[in-house]
Design a protein around this motif. Structure first.
Motif, PDB file in Angstrom:
ATOM      1  N   PRO A 180      21.615  10.703 -99.811  1.00 22.59           N
ATOM      2  CA  PRO A 180      22.465  11.838 -99.443  1.00 22.59           C
ATOM      3  C   PRO A 180      21.702  12.852 -98.588  1.00 22.59           C
ATOM      4  CG  PRO A 180      21.861  11.943-101.765  1.00 22.59           C
ATOM      5  CD  PRO A 180      21.321  10.645-101.225  1.00 22.59           C
ATOM      6  N   ILE A 181      22.458  13.571 -97.793  1.00 17.61           N
ATOM      7  CA  ILE A 181      21.886  14.607 -96.930  1.00 17.61           C
ATOM      8  C   ILE A 181      22.173  15.964 -97.564  1.00 17.61           C
ATOM      9  CG2 ILE A 181      22.049  15.728 -94.679  1.00 17.61           C
ATOM     10  CD1 ILE A 181      22.681  12.992 -93.510  1.00 17.61           C
ATOM     11  N   GLN A 182      21.162  16.800 -97.589  1.00 22.55           N
ATOM     12  CA  GLN A 182      21.305  18.142 -98.142  1.00 22.55           C
ATOM     13  C   GLN A 182      21.139  19.152 -97.016  1.00 22.55           C
ATOM     14  OE1 GLN A 182      18.028  19.569-100.600  1.00 22.55           O
ATOM     15  NE2 GLN A 182      19.523  20.363-102.049  1.00 22.55           N
ATOM     16  N   ASN A 183      22.062  20.095 -96.920  1.00 18.80           N
ATOM     17  CA  ASN A 183      21.954  21.167 -95.934  1.00 18.80           C
ATOM     18  C   ASN A 183      21.387  22.403 -96.616  1.00 18.80           C
ATOM     19  OD1 ASN A 183      23.001  19.697 -93.801  1.00 18.80           O
ATOM     20  ND2 ASN A 183      25.097  20.245 -94.297  1.00 18.80           N
ATOM     21  N   GLN A 184      20.399  22.984 -95.962  1.00 15.94           N
ATOM     22  CA  GLN A 184      19.739  24.163 -96.505  1.00 15.94           C
ATOM     23  C   GLN A 184      19.857  25.285 -95.481  1.00 15.94           C
ATOM     24  OE1 GLN A 184      15.537  23.539 -96.899  1.00 15.94           O
ATOM     25  NE2 GLN A 184      15.244  25.310 -98.222  1.00 15.94           N
ATOM     26  N   THR A 185      20.323  26.444 -95.916  1.00 13.14           N
ATOM     27  CA  THR A 185      20.408  27.607 -95.040  1.00 13.14           C
ATOM     28  C   THR A 185      19.123  28.415 -95.200  1.00 13.14           C
ATOM     29  OG1 THR A 185      22.796  27.652 -95.276  1.00 13.14           O
ATOM     30  CG2 THR A 185      21.768  29.649 -94.423  1.00 13.14           C
ATOM     31  N   VAL A 186      18.495  28.739 -94.054  1.00 14.39           N
ATOM     32  CA  VAL A 186      17.205  29.432 -94.070  1.00 14.39           C
ATOM     33  C   VAL A 186      17.274  30.628 -93.121  1.00 14.39           C
ATOM     34  CG1 VAL A 186      14.731  29.185 -93.609  1.00 14.39           C
ATOM     35  CG2 VAL A 186      16.025  27.229 -94.467  1.00 14.39           C
ATOM     36  N   ASP A 187      16.766  31.761 -93.569  1.00 12.59           N
ATOM     37  CA  ASP A 187      16.624  32.939 -92.708  1.00 12.59           C
ATOM     38  C   ASP A 187      15.188  32.985 -92.195  1.00 12.59           C
ATOM     39  OD1 ASP A 187      18.722  34.950 -94.835  1.00 12.59           O
ATOM     40  OD2 ASP A 187      19.242  33.926 -92.986  1.00 12.59           O
ATOM     41  N   ILE A 188      15.063  33.092 -90.879  1.00 12.53           N
ATOM     42  CA  ILE A 188      13.749  33.178 -90.246  1.00 12.53           C
ATOM     43  C   ILE A 188      13.666  34.520 -89.542  1.00 12.53           C
ATOM     44  CG2 ILE A 188      12.329  32.206 -88.390  1.00 12.53           C
ATOM     45  CD1 ILE A 188      13.538  29.469 -89.247  1.00 12.53           C
ATOM     46  N   PHE A 189      12.578  35.222 -89.769  1.00 10.64           N
ATOM     47  CA  PHE A 189      12.394  36.530 -89.148  1.00 10.64           C
ATOM     48  C   PHE A 189      11.384  36.388 -88.020  1.00 10.64           C
ATOM     49  CE2 PHE A 189      14.174  37.229 -93.271  1.00 10.64           C
ATOM     50  CZ  PHE A 189      15.149  38.181 -93.025  1.00 10.64           C
ATOM     51  N   ALA A 190      11.886  36.523 -86.800  1.00 10.50           N
ATOM     52  CA  ALA A 190      11.056  36.336 -85.610  1.00 10.50           C
ATOM     53  C   ALA A 190      10.600  37.690 -85.081  1.00 10.50           C
ATOM     54  CB  ALA A 190      11.862  35.613 -84.534  1.00 10.50           C
ATOM     55  N   PRO A 191       9.363  37.768 -84.624  1.00  6.25           N
ATOM     56  CA  PRO A 191       8.857  39.029 -84.068  1.00  6.25           C
ATOM     57  C   PRO A 191       9.463  39.308 -82.697  1.00  6.25           C
ATOM     58  CG  PRO A 191       7.227  37.303 -83.810  1.00  6.25           C
ATOM     59  CD  PRO A 191       8.349  36.709 -84.596  1.00  6.25           C
ATOM     60  N   SER A 192       9.181  40.492 -82.172  1.00  5.38           N
ATOM     61  CA  SER A 192       9.671  40.850 -80.840  1.00  5.38           C
ATOM     62  C   SER A 192       9.041  39.940 -79.788  1.00  5.38           C
ATOM     63  CB  SER A 192       9.351  42.315 -80.542  1.00  5.38           C
ATOM     64  OG  SER A 192       7.951  42.500 -80.563  1.00  5.38           O
ATOM     65  N   GLY A 193       9.643  39.924 -78.610  1.00  2.94           N
ATOM     66  CA  GLY A 193       9.123  39.104 -77.513  1.00  2.94           C
ATOM     67  C   GLY A 193       9.836  37.771 -77.400  1.00  2.94           C
ATOM     68  N   LYS A 194       9.308  36.940 -76.523  1.00  2.00           N
ATOM     69  CA  LYS A 194       9.905  35.616 -76.299  1.00  2.00           C
ATOM     70  C   LYS A 194       9.639  34.721 -77.494  1.00  2.00           C
ATOM     71  CE  LYS A 194       9.960  35.495 -71.315  1.00  2.00           C
ATOM     72  NZ  LYS A 194       9.900  34.606 -70.178  1.00  2.00           N
ATOM     73  N   LEU A 195      10.616  33.865 -77.781  1.00  2.00           N
ATOM     74  CA  LEU A 195      10.469  32.962 -78.925  1.00  2.00           C
ATOM     75  C   LEU A 195       9.856  31.626 -78.542  1.00  2.00           C
ATOM     76  CD1 LEU A 195      13.782  33.470 -80.919  1.00  2.00           C
ATOM     77  CD2 LEU A 195      11.557  34.546 -81.252  1.00  2.00           C
ATOM     78  N   GLY A 196      10.084  31.176 -77.316  1.00  2.42           N
ATOM     79  CA  GLY A 196       9.533  29.889 -76.898  1.00  2.42           C
ATOM     80  C   GLY A 196      10.294  28.709 -77.456  1.00  2.42           C
ATOM     81  N   VAL A 197      11.616  28.846 -77.557  1.00  3.16           N
ATOM     82  CA  VAL A 197      12.458  27.739 -78.026  1.00  3.16           C
ATOM     83  C   VAL A 197      13.550  27.458 -76.999  1.00  3.16           C
ATOM     84  CG1 VAL A 197      12.043  28.201 -80.468  1.00  3.16           C
ATOM     85  CG2 VAL A 197      14.016  29.194 -79.369  1.00  3.16           C
ATOM     86  N   VAL A 198      13.997  26.209 -76.971  1.00  4.47           N
ATOM     87  CA  VAL A 198      15.107  25.807 -76.100  1.00  4.47           C
ATOM     88  C   VAL A 198      16.281  25.496 -77.007  1.00  4.47           C
ATOM     89  CG1 VAL A 198      15.910  24.125 -74.405  1.00  4.47           C
ATOM     90  CG2 VAL A 198      13.507  24.830 -74.408  1.00  4.47           C
ATOM     91  N   ILE A 199      17.416  26.117 -76.688  1.00 12.37           N
ATOM     92  CA  ILE A 199      18.630  25.940 -77.480  1.00 12.37           C
ATOM     93  C   ILE A 199      19.622  25.123 -76.663  1.00 12.37           C
ATOM     94  CG2 ILE A 199      20.570  27.159 -78.575  1.00 12.37           C
ATOM     95  CD1 ILE A 199      18.583  29.537 -78.930  1.00 12.37           C
ATOM     96  N   ASP A 200      20.325  24.226 -77.336  1.00 16.63           N
ATOM     97  CA  ASP A 200      21.325  23.385 -76.678  1.00 16.63           C
ATOM     98  C   ASP A 200      22.593  23.409 -77.528  1.00 16.63           C
ATOM     99  OD1 ASP A 200      22.492  21.614 -74.901  1.00 16.63           O
ATOM    100  OD2 ASP A 200      21.476  19.849 -75.690  1.00 16.63           O
ATOM    101  N   THR A 201      23.712  23.088 -76.905  1.00 11.72           N
ATOM    102  CA  THR A 201      24.970  22.945 -77.647  1.00 11.72           C
ATOM    103  C   THR A 201      25.535  21.557 -77.355  1.00 11.72           C
ATOM    104  OG1 THR A 201      26.014  24.200 -75.858  1.00 11.72           O
ATOM    105  CG2 THR A 201      25.674  25.360 -77.916  1.00 11.72           C
ATOM    106  N   PRO A 202      24.959  20.526 -77.988  1.00 13.94           N
ATOM    107  CA  PRO A 202      25.442  19.172 -77.734  1.00 13.94           C
ATOM    108  C   PRO A 202      26.874  19.001 -78.239  1.00 13.94           C
ATOM    109  CG  PRO A 202      23.919  19.166 -79.574  1.00 13.94           C
ATOM    110  CD  PRO A 202      23.933  20.562 -79.012  1.00 13.94           C
ATOM    111  N   ASN A 203      27.679  18.332 -77.447  1.00 15.86           N
ATOM    112  CA  ASN A 203      29.085  18.075 -77.806  1.00 15.86           C
ATOM    113  C   ASN A 203      29.861  19.347 -78.098  1.00 15.86           C
ATOM    114  OD1 ASN A 203      28.421  15.289 -77.698  1.00 15.86           O
ATOM    115  ND2 ASN A 203      27.711  15.400 -79.810  1.00 15.86           N
TER     116      ASN A 203
END
Length: 116
Positions: A28-51
């Motif tokens: 089985p697959i378990q979904n976990q919700t996580v809060d991440i606190f990022a500092p100011s400035g650039k994050l250095g991540v690429v976001i996509d919206t597949p489908n």
């Protein structure tokens, strides 16, 4: 009716077209919700919206300040408690950039994992 003298070859045994390996049980697959606190400035991540689904972390630069916190494949569902599930990747990226001067930004993600 056909009149052929050679019988049709039967499919080879054990060569079924399933995606499952022999003797492997589906976990089985378990979904976990996580809060991440990022500092100011650039994050250095690429976001996509597949489908055209919810925004997903597509790539993370090695130098990213959140490299140890995010994983490729995490679904981004909120930025500072603002729901972003229906936003395009461009809109989410602009929202995160707009908030880059804040001391922290709260990124809420859903991470899927297989249950052992």
């Amino acid at each position: 009716s056909r009149s052929t003298s050679t019988p049709e070859p039967s499919p080879p045994r054990g060569n079924r077209t399933t995606n499952r390996r022999p003797m492997e049980r589906e976990r089985p697959i378990q979904n976990q919700t996580v809060d991440i606190f990022a500092p100011s400035g650039k994050l250095g991540v690429v976001i996509d919206t597949p489908n055209h689904d919810a925004p997903v972390i597509h790539a993370i630069k090695d130098s990213s300040v959140v490299a140890q916190l995010l994983r490729v494949g995490d679904s981004l569902i909120a930025v500072d408690d603002q729901d972003v599930r229906a936003m395009s990747a461009v809109k989410v990226s602009k929202l995160i950039s707009k908030k880059s001067g804040q001391v922290t930004r709260k990124l809420t993600i859903v991470r899927s994992r297989l249950v052992e």
